[in-house]
Design a protein around this motif. Structure first.
Motif, PDB file in Angstrom:
ATOM      1  N   VAL A   1     -10.538   1.812  -9.688  1.00 31.42           N
ATOM      2  CA  VAL A   1      -9.314   2.163  -8.635  1.00 31.42           C
ATOM      3  C   VAL A   1     -10.455   3.539  -8.431  1.00 31.42           C
ATOM      4  N   ARG A   2     -11.315   3.202  -8.690  1.00 32.10           N
ATOM      5  CA  ARG A   2     -11.816   4.622  -7.629  1.00 32.10           C
ATOM      6  C   ARG A   2     -13.087   4.159  -6.372  1.00 32.10           C
ATOM      7  N   ALA A   3     -13.289   2.514  -6.531  1.00 28.54           N
ATOM      8  CA  ALA A   3     -13.861   2.315  -5.854  1.00 28.54           C
ATOM      9  C   ALA A   3     -13.034   1.307  -5.038  1.00 28.54           C
ATOM     10  N   THR A   4     -11.843   1.811  -4.966  1.00 26.77           N
ATOM     11  CA  THR A   4     -10.454   1.406  -3.893  1.00 26.77           C
ATOM     12  C   THR A   4     -10.394   2.197  -3.229  1.00 26.77           C
ATOM     13  N   LEU A   5     -10.421   3.784  -3.539  1.00 33.29           N
ATOM     14  CA  LEU A   5      -9.941   4.417  -2.385  1.00 33.29           C
ATOM     15  C   LEU A   5     -11.339   5.098  -1.663  1.00 33.29           C
TER      16      LEU A   5
ATOM     17  N   ARG B   1     -15.108  -2.923  -2.405  1.00 32.01           N
ATOM     18  CA  ARG B   1     -15.094  -4.101  -3.442  1.00 32.01           C
ATOM     19  C   ARG B   1     -15.531  -4.272  -4.667  1.00 32.01           C
ATOM     20  N   ARG B   2     -16.931  -3.469  -5.461  1.00 35.86           N
ATOM     21  CA  ARG B   2     -17.605  -3.639  -6.276  1.00 35.86           C
ATOM     22  C   ARG B   2     -17.252  -2.495  -7.135  1.00 35.86           C
ATOM     23  N   PRO B   3     -17.482  -2.123  -7.865  1.00 25.75           N
ATOM     24  CA  PRO B   3     -16.878  -0.996  -9.639  1.00 25.75           C
ATOM     25  C   PRO B   3     -18.894   0.325  -8.721  1.00 25.75           C
ATOM     26  N   LEU B   4     -18.014   1.248  -8.923  1.00 26.57           N
ATOM     27  CA  LEU B   4     -18.835   2.425  -8.235  1.00 26.57           C
ATOM     28  C   LEU B   4     -19.697   2.757  -9.775  1.00 26.57           C
ATOM     29  N   SER B   5     -20.839   3.143  -9.663  1.00 29.32           N
ATOM     30  CA  SER B   5     -22.238   3.716 -10.767  1.00 29.32           C
ATOM     31  C   SER B   5     -21.750   4.889 -10.813  1.00 29.32           C
ATOM     32  N   ALA B   6     -21.782   6.061 -12.038  1.00 28.42           N
ATOM     33  CA  ALA B   6     -21.172   6.820 -12.192  1.00 28.42           C
ATOM     34  C   ALA B   6     -21.543   8.215 -11.609  1.00 28.42           C
ATOM     35  N   ASP B   7     -22.254   7.823 -10.745  1.00 27.24           N
ATOM     36  CA  ASP B   7     -22.925   9.389  -9.701  1.00 27.24           C
ATOM     37  C   ASP B   7     -21.752   8.632  -8.447  1.00 27.24           C
ATOM     38  N   ALA B   8     -21.548   7.733  -7.932  1.00 25.42           N
ATOM     39  CA  ALA B   8     -20.582   7.297  -6.878  1.00 25.42           C
ATOM     40  C   ALA B   8     -19.358   7.926  -7.297  1.00 25.42           C
ATOM     41  N   SER B   9     -18.681   7.613  -8.512  1.00 23.97           N
ATOM     42  CA  SER B   9     -17.984   7.931  -9.021  1.00 23.97           C
ATOM     43  C   SER B   9     -16.923   9.550  -8.098  1.00 23.97           C
ATOM     44  N   ARG B  10     -18.728  10.044  -9.423  1.00 23.45           N
ATOM     45  CA  ARG B  10     -18.332  11.982  -8.581  1.00 23.45           C
ATOM     46  C   ARG B  10     -17.533  11.769  -7.467  1.00 23.45           C
ATOM     47  N   LEU B  11     -17.824  11.300  -6.208  1.00 25.69           N
ATOM     48  CA  LEU B  11     -16.923  11.928  -4.866  1.00 25.69           C
ATOM     49  C   LEU B  11     -15.745  11.715  -4.727  1.00 25.69           C
ATOM     50  N   VAL B  12     -14.661  11.384  -5.993  1.00 25.92           N
ATOM     51  CA  VAL B  12     -13.692  11.408  -5.699  1.00 25.92           C
ATOM     52  C   VAL B  12     -13.293  12.307  -6.599  1.00 25.92           C
ATOM     53  N   THR B  13     -12.090  12.933  -6.652  1.00 28.39           N
ATOM     54  CA  THR B  13     -11.761  13.939  -6.669  1.00 28.39           C
ATOM     55  C   THR B  13      -9.717  13.517  -7.577  1.00 28.39           C
TER      56      THR B  13
ATOM     57  N   ASP C   1       1.995  10.448 -12.792  1.00 26.99           N
ATOM     58  CA  ASP C   1       1.285  10.457 -11.269  1.00 26.99           C
ATOM     59  C   ASP C   1      -0.324  10.546 -11.405  1.00 26.99           C
ATOM     60  N   LEU C   2      -0.775  10.101  -9.867  1.00 29.42           N
ATOM     61  CA  LEU C   2      -2.360  10.259  -9.802  1.00 29.42           C
ATOM     62  C   LEU C   2      -1.805  10.425  -8.458  1.00 29.42           C
ATOM     63  N   ALA C   3      -3.472  11.613  -8.343  1.00 27.23           N
ATOM     64  CA  ALA C   3      -3.890  12.021  -7.292  1.00 27.23           C
ATOM     65  C   ALA C   3      -5.177  11.352  -6.851  1.00 27.23           C
ATOM     66  N   LEU C   4      -5.838  10.833  -6.274  1.00 24.05           N
ATOM     67  CA  LEU C   4      -7.064  10.896  -6.723  1.00 24.05           C
ATOM     68  C   LEU C   4      -7.266  10.607  -4.775  1.00 24.05           C
ATOM     69  N   LEU C   5      -8.250  11.812  -4.268  1.00 27.93           N
ATOM     70  CA  LEU C   5      -8.970  12.501  -3.323  1.00 27.93           C
ATOM     71  C   LEU C   5     -10.556  12.225  -2.914  1.00 27.93           C
ATOM     72  N   SER C   6     -11.068  12.021  -1.488  1.00 28.90           N
ATOM     73  CA  SER C   6     -12.222  11.707  -0.642  1.00 28.90           C
ATOM     74  C   SER C   6     -12.178  12.359  -0.025  1.00 28.90           C
ATOM     75  N   TRP C   7     -13.166  11.816   0.645  1.00 28.09           N
ATOM     76  CA  TRP C   7     -13.529  12.251   2.438  1.00 28.09           C
ATOM     77  C   TRP C   7     -13.217  11.890   2.994  1.00 28.09           C
ATOM     78  N   ASN C   8     -12.410   9.974   2.392  1.00 27.21           N
ATOM     79  CA  ASN C   8     -12.451   9.807   3.239  1.00 27.21           C
ATOM     80  C   ASN C   8     -10.492   9.276   3.494  1.00 27.21           C
ATOM     81  N   GLY C   9     -10.639   9.563   2.638  1.00 28.28           N
ATOM     82  CA  GLY C   9      -8.933   9.396   1.819  1.00 28.28           C
ATOM     83  C   GLY C   9      -8.346   9.418   0.763  1.00 28.28           C
ATOM     84  N   ALA C  10      -7.109   8.909   0.588  1.00 27.11           N
ATOM     85  CA  ALA C  10      -6.447   9.740  -0.439  1.00 27.11           C
ATOM     86  C   ALA C  10      -5.602   8.362  -1.666  1.00 27.11           C
ATOM     87  N   LEU C  11      -5.403   7.958  -2.024  1.00 25.54           N
ATOM     88  CA  LEU C  11      -4.517   7.654  -3.325  1.00 25.54           C
ATOM     89  C   LEU C  11      -3.972   8.266  -4.041  1.00 25.54           C
TER      90      LEU C  11
END
Length: 387
Positions: free
Chosen positions: A188-192, A196-208, A216-226
């Motif tokens: 899900v975090r990789a989708t945001l 198309r591949r699962p993220l590493s633990a470090d890359a996952s921290r790019l998502v809040t 309900d759930l809000a996932l936020l990153s620099w490029n978009g939100a889910l």
């Protein structure tokens, strides 16, 4: 970052494989533009003279705790066809005009469902660089709108800074699940992030991740939100709060760029003034001091208006969402940069003012010395009988 075209690894764990499909969703692509110092929204509405335009007020749970100084003006601009990732989508184009001088151009469309998370990642990757046809359509619509509301714009001038963002609102999953459990799901975090591949633990921290209820759930990153949100009003409010955070980023970046352009000019004028000879008691820095003071006052006033444009009072969730959006967009970093440049301008003003005071004091001292010498000479001449 290049987006890999491989699909999810079939050897992933059960937790990674078992994901509900996206049964209903809305994808909105945003571009934000700064077209002037301020916009009189009432005047702009009269310029448009169309009952479909309306001022937007938030309507969701505890939305009364969200205070917008000037509700923006929303304008529907018709339907269009968008080609993303070799797929055609039917969508609608709208504009939202903010009194701070910003315009939000948004393309809203509903992807075909069911939508897999892999397909959603492809869409997020595709919108990171808009197709030329879509960019052209947005630019044309913005130009037409700007011409119509130009009388309502204070000091109209298009900033070169443009902000892009994308929000995917998922209102139904199939099968239903505890949405909050998806917050840490690597797929899900990789989708945001459009991966198309699962993220590493470090890359996952790019998502809040932020959640209020279990569904309900809000996932936020620099490029978009889910946003996974079954409540349509709450989803709309969340999207508008995120859009407003982007407007704040746009305006801060625009003024940062303006200050970057003005600081070298100030330094050049200081050097030029120091090279030129001026008569004593003539204020060589008077115009420069006035211009620097005016620039500091203008930027300070605008930043205060930005800070006060949207306030979240007693609702913890909306406050957290707004703060998280500002955080992932690094608004504070840009704001610190603007504050630093303002501090440099204030120091420059103080230095020039002190230099001017020093020159005036020196000129007055020389005038006093000359008067004393004159009095002495006159006294000697009078005593010697010359006069």
């Amino acid at each position: 970052m290049q987006h890999q075209q491989t699909t999810f690894d079939p050897a992933t764990t059960d937790r990674q494989r078992i994901l509900p499909a996206i049964a209903s969703a809305t994808l909105t692509i945003y571009q934000f533009f700064d077209i002037g110092d301020a916009i009189d929204l009432d005047h702009a509405q009269r310029c448009l003279n169309n009952p479909s335009e309306r001022r937007v007020r938030l309507r969701a749970r505890q939305s009364e705790s969200i205070r917008i100084a000037q509700p923006p003006l929303r304008i529907d601009l018709g339907s269009l066809t968008v080609l993303l990732a070799d797929t055609a989508f039917e969508g609608v184009l709208r504009a939202v005009v903010y009194d701070l001088g910003a315009v939000e151009m948004a393309v809203e469309m509903r992807p075909a469902v069911p939508l897999s998370w892999e397909d959603a990642a492809t869409l997020f990757a595709a919108v990171q660089e808009l197709p030329p046809a879509l960019s052209g359509r947005i630019a044309t619509a913005l130009n037409d709108l700007e011409m119509l509301i130009r009388p309502a714009i204070s000091r109209p001038q298009r900033s070169p800074v443009v902000e892009d963002y994308c929000v995917l609102i998922v209102d139904r999953l199939d099968p239903p699940c505890t949405v909050a459990d998806l917050a840490d799901h690597p797929v899900v975090r990789a989708t945001l992030l459009g991966e198309r591949r699962p993220l590493s633990a470090d890359a996952s921290r790019l998502v809040t991740a932020i959640s209020y209820y279990l569904d309900d759930l809000a996932l936020l990153s620099w490029n978009g939100a889910l946003l996974i949100e079954p409540d349509a009003a709450a989803a709309a409010t969340a999207a508008e709060i995120i859009a407003f955070a982007n407007v704040e980023l746009l305006l801060i970046r625009s003024y940062d760029a303006a200050l970057d352009a003005r600081l070298p000019e100030v330094h050049r004028r200081i050097a030029q003034a120091q090279r030129h000879f001026t008569m004593p008691l003539v204020r060589r820095y008077s115009q420069l001091l006035s211009d620097v003071q005016r620039l500091v006052a203008e930027v300070t006033e605008v930043t205060e208006q930005i800070d006060n444009a949207l306030k979240v009072t007693d609702d913890v969730y909306w406050n957290r969402l707004y703060s998280a959006a500002l955080g992932v967009l690094r608004v504070r970093v840009w704001r610190d940069g603007v504050d630093h440049k303002l501090a440099l301008l204030r120091e420059t003003y103080a230095m020039l003012h002190a230099d001017a005071d020093s020159e005036r004091a020196a000129a007055l001292e020389w005038a006093i010395v000359l008067l004393i010498v004159f009095e002495i000479v006159m006294a000697l001449l009078e005593r010697s009988g010359v006069i």
